[in-house]
Design a protein around this motif. Structure first.
Motif, mmCIF file in Angstrom:
data_model
loop_
_atom_site.group_PDB
_atom_site.id
_atom_site.type_symbol
_atom_site.label_atom_id
_atom_site.label_comp_id
_atom_site.label_asym_id
_atom_site.label_seq_id
_atom_site.Cartn_x
_atom_site.Cartn_y
_atom_site.Cartn_z
ATOM 1 N N VAL A 1 54.455 120.123 147.667
ATOM 2 C CA VAL A 1 55.313 120.043 146.492
ATOM 3 C C VAL A 1 56.687 120.460 146.986
ATOM 4 C CG1 VAL A 1 55.812 120.973 144.210
ATOM 5 C CG2 VAL A 1 53.457 120.486 144.866
ATOM 6 N N ASP A 2 57.531 119.453 147.192
ATOM 7 C CA ASP A 2 58.825 119.721 147.816
ATOM 8 C C ASP A 2 59.888 119.872 146.745
ATOM 9 O OD1 ASP A 2 60.762 120.116 149.683
ATOM 10 O OD2 ASP A 2 61.140 117.989 150.006
ATOM 11 N N SER B 1 62.631 125.868 151.226
ATOM 12 C CA SER B 1 63.877 125.725 152.003
ATOM 13 C C SER B 1 64.108 124.269 152.427
ATOM 14 C CB SER B 1 63.821 126.608 153.243
ATOM 15 O OG SER B 1 62.927 126.049 154.184
ATOM 16 N N VAL B 2 65.362 123.964 152.702
ATOM 17 C CA VAL B 2 65.762 122.628 153.149
ATOM 18 C C VAL B 2 65.125 122.331 154.508
ATOM 19 C CG1 VAL B 2 67.745 121.185 153.783
ATOM 20 C CG2 VAL B 2 67.931 122.791 151.892
ATOM 21 N N GLU B 3 65.015 123.373 155.339
ATOM 22 C CA GLU B 3 64.435 123.193 156.684
ATOM 23 C C GLU B 3 62.982 122.724 156.573
ATOM 24 O OE1 GLU B 3 66.243 125.948 155.842
ATOM 25 O OE2 GLU B 3 67.988 125.078 156.854
ATOM 26 N N GLU B 4 62.245 123.391 155.698
ATOM 27 C CA GLU B 4 60.835 123.006 155.496
ATOM 28 C C GLU B 4 60.750 121.565 154.998
ATOM 29 O OE1 GLU B 4 58.110 126.409 153.693
ATOM 30 O OE2 GLU B 4 60.138 126.490 152.846
ATOM 31 N N LEU C 1 59.195 117.910 157.039
ATOM 32 C CA LEU C 1 58.166 116.973 156.563
ATOM 33 C C LEU C 1 58.375 115.570 157.141
ATOM 34 C CD1 LEU C 1 57.759 117.882 152.774
ATOM 35 C CD2 LEU C 1 56.273 118.482 154.675
ATOM 36 N N ASN C 2 59.639 115.205 157.383
ATOM 37 C CA ASN C 2 59.933 113.863 157.912
ATOM 38 C C ASN C 2 59.377 113.659 159.306
ATOM 39 O OD1 ASN C 2 61.387 113.190 155.628
ATOM 40 N ND2 ASN C 2 63.223 114.206 156.420
ATOM 41 N N LYS C 3 59.271 114.761 160.047
ATOM 42 C CA LYS C 3 58.813 114.643 161.448
ATOM 43 C C LYS C 3 57.293 114.546 161.536
ATOM 44 C CE LYS C 3 62.843 116.864 163.443
ATOM 45 N NZ LYS C 3 63.325 117.913 162.525
ATOM 46 N N ARG C 4 56.604 114.957 160.481
ATOM 47 C CA ARG C 4 55.135 114.923 160.526
ATOM 48 C C ARG C 4 54.649 113.504 160.274
ATOM 49 N NH1 ARG C 4 53.355 120.620 157.790
ATOM 50 N NH2 ARG C 4 55.310 121.692 158.240
ATOM 51 N N LYS C 5 53.776 113.043 161.157
ATOM 52 C CA LYS C 5 53.381 111.640 161.102
ATOM 53 C C LYS C 5 52.038 111.410 160.406
ATOM 54 C CE LYS C 5 57.060 110.300 163.200
ATOM 55 N NZ LYS C 5 58.138 110.139 162.218
ATOM 56 N N TYR C 6 51.279 112.470 160.211
ATOM 57 C CA TYR C 6 49.932 112.269 159.664
ATOM 58 C C TYR C 6 49.962 112.033 158.146
ATOM 59 C CZ TYR C 6 50.827 117.297 159.282
ATOM 60 O OH TYR C 6 51.415 118.506 159.051
ATOM 61 N N PRO C 7 48.847 111.508 157.617
ATOM 62 C CA PRO C 7 48.806 111.233 156.176
ATOM 63 C C PRO C 7 48.989 112.499 155.347
ATOM 64 C CG PRO C 7 46.943 110.196 157.277
ATOM 65 C CD PRO C 7 47.596 111.080 158.291
ATOM 66 N N MET C 8 49.672 112.352 154.261
ATOM 67 C CA MET C 8 49.909 113.491 153.361
ATOM 68 C C MET C 8 50.380 112.970 152.008
ATOM 69 S SD MET C 8 53.606 114.860 154.709
ATOM 70 C CE MET C 8 53.199 115.042 156.411
ATOM 71 N N VAL C 9 50.433 113.873 151.054
ATOM 72 C CA VAL C 9 51.000 113.544 149.747
ATOM 73 C C VAL C 9 52.239 114.412 149.573
ATOM 74 C CG1 VAL C 9 50.617 113.534 147.242
ATOM 75 C CG2 VAL C 9 48.706 113.051 148.789
ATOM 76 N N ILE C 10 53.366 113.781 149.226
ATOM 77 C CA ILE C 10 54.585 114.551 148.955
ATOM 78 C C ILE C 10 54.989 114.313 147.502
ATOM 79 C CG2 ILE C 10 57.015 114.933 149.535
ATOM 80 C CD1 ILE C 10 56.435 113.885 152.356
ATOM 81 N N ALA D 1 68.256 111.704 142.143
ATOM 82 C CA ALA D 1 68.916 112.793 142.869
ATOM 83 C C ALA D 1 67.838 113.644 143.519
ATOM 84 C CB ALA D 1 69.719 113.639 141.881
ATOM 85 N N GLY D 2 68.286 114.614 144.312
ATOM 86 C CA GLY D 2 67.350 115.601 144.850
ATOM 87 C C GLY D 2 66.660 115.162 146.131
ATOM 88 N N ARG D 3 65.695 115.993 146.552
ATOM 89 C CA ARG D 3 65.038 115.809 147.853
ATOM 90 C C ARG D 3 64.240 114.518 147.942
ATOM 91 N NH1 ARG D 3 62.666 121.836 149.139
ATOM 92 N NH2 ARG D 3 64.678 122.886 149.278
#
Ligand SMILES: [Zn+2]
Length: 469
Positions: free
Chosen positions: A280-281, A326-329, A333-342, A351-353
């Motif tokens: 949950v970003d 945090s923005v860093e966290e 997420l963009n660098k992680r290649k495995y399946p996930m739900v965002i 707008a926003g992340r």
């Protein structure tokens, strides 16, 4: 008395209605208008009335399309109270600060590009600091308790069943006339929820009202059963994970995000979907979850029983679930290649992340962009829901390869039958119904149904139209 429909008139965004009674001015809602950027820019910056002259504001619920221009109202000189339920006041505070932050970072981002092109920078609509000012104006008002926002008006907030803290606004008005005072009840629906939504109570029906201002977002259809939405969500996650992709969900941080988290938790527990990380970003969603937990007075019986068994807290937090602040966290997420739900905000991808997640994932055919709520015209969310092949994000064009999936049954808005039932419950006394917060395609079929039920006096006002009562 005069009502002027200054927003959410023949559309569902920017809710704002000005009431003039006994020489006083009362504003219902002060929503942010979301739509075409240039139009939104003008509409939100310039009020069609002088905020300094308002005597009171009443807010039905915390959603930004109802509350989102309050910081600007105060910036432009409004200095009196904003009446809302305690949960709405708390939710609106965090939502407005988040909105202020988004307006600031968007302006910064746009200004970087403008500077390169030698253009003048733009100011944000309002800042986080402006938004923080709103808190001191809230006058938390419990459900079912009378208050007197302006002379001649006794008001009450009652359960709307839409999101935590949501209310319909009852106004018992005594208008001073030369010979005989005019007394009547005006009922403003706010956004009408649905029966049996998770967490919150069912909406109260507007009996004994002379005038009804009601929303008609889904006047054209009934929603599918929430169970179908659950199954669709399960299927979307399963097939996306199977092909090694990510599910990107633009979702409102308050309400919808908590429902999705809850459903995904159940699915993983039952083994209905593969166990994949869920992010949950949205710092706002984390704060909203805390507020949900601190307002048990808004919960329905079922949820109270659930909490009593100490399961609920776990339902909004499980092992594979991460709330990123945090923005860093978020960037990681963009660098992680495995399946996930965002799951990320904003809900209409304006707008926003979520914009960064869309930008980074839209070109990969393994991914799915899942639309889980109604999208306003001209928003990025609507263009995605309409399955446009080319969309613009942060001023650049992207060719979409990701799958688009939409789920309708999750709506927190009443469908056609409940809207009709809502209007019918006033029938004994009703003199006039005003349909707001809906487009023509929602309003027209509902008006037809109302006519068949002998509710003849229904008006669907244009923007800035005034009516006299
Ligand atoms: Zn709403």
């Amino acid at each position: 008395m005069r009502i002027t429909f200054h927003g959410a008139a023949q559309t569902v965004t920017g809710s704002q209605h000005l009431l003039e009674i006994n020489g006083y001015k009362l504003l219902l809602e002060c929503g942010l208008y979301q739509g075409k950027r240039s139009e939104a820019f003008q509409r939100n910056r310039h009020f069609p009335f002088d905020p300094k002259e308002l005597d009171a504001v009443i807010l039905s619920h915390a959603h930004i399309d109802h509350s989102g221009n309050l910081p600007n109202l105060i910036k432009k000189g409004y200095h009196k109270s904003i009446y809302a339920t305690p949960a709405t006041s708390h939710l609106a505070n965090i939502m407005l600060m988040d909105s202020g932050h988004i307006h600031e970072s968007d302006a910064n981002y746009v200004n970087k590009k403008r500077r390169k092109k030698g253009l003048e920078p733009i100011d944000p609509l309002y800042t986080l600091e402006d938004a923080a000012e709103v808190a001191q104006h809230f006058l938390p008002t419990s459900y079912n308790q009378s208050f007197y926002p302006i002379p001649g008006v006794e008001a009450q907030l009652v359960e709307a069943g839409h999101i935590l803290g949501s209310a319909a606004i009852i106004l018992d008005i005594e208008e001073k006339k030369a010979y005989k005072n005019n007394r009547f009840r005006l009922w403003f629906s706010g956004d009408i929820g649905r029966r049996d939504l998770p967490l919150i109570r069912d909406p109260i029906m507007p009996e004994n009202s002379d005038y009804l201002m009601m929303e008609c977002t889904y006047g054209d259809k009934n929603h599918r059963n929430p169970r179908e939405a659950y199954n669709e969500l399960r299927q979307v996650v399963s097939r996306t994970v199977d092909r090694g992709g990510k599910v990107i969900i633009p979702a409102f941080a308050v309400g919808r995000t908590q429902e999705l988290v809850y459903d995904l938790h159940i699915m993983m527990d039952n083994g209905e979907i593969p166990k994949v990380p869920v992010f949950v970003d949205s710092p706002l969603a984390v704060n909203a979850t805390d507020i949900f937990r601190s307002h048990p007075e808004c919960f329905d019986q079922e949820t109270r029983a659930f909490i009593a068994k100490d399961k609920h807290k776990a339902a909004l937090g499980f092992e594979l679930l991460t709330y990123t602040r945090s923005v860093e966290e978020s960037k990681a997420l963009n660098k992680r290649k495995y399946p996930m739900v965002i799951i990320s905000a904003s809900g209409m991808a304006e707008a926003g992340r979520i914009l960064h997640h869309l930008k980074n994932n839209i070109k990969d055919a393994r991914n799915t962009i899942l639309i889980v709520s109604w999208q306003a015209p001209n928003t990025l969310g609507r263009r995605l829901a309409d399955r446009e092949q080319e969309v613009r994000i942060f001023g650049e064009t992207y060719h979409r390869k990701a799958e688009i999936a939409t789920i309708g049954g999750l709506s927190a808005h009443a469908g056609q039958s409940l809207l009709l039932e809502y209007a019918q419950s006033t029938q004994e006394r009703i003199k006039q119904v005003y349909l707001v917060h809906g487009e023509e395609r929602g309003a027209a079929p509902l008006m037809e149904k109302m006519k068949q039920s002998n509710i003849e006096n229904v008006f669907f006002p244009n923007l800035h139209t005034s009516v006299e009562i």
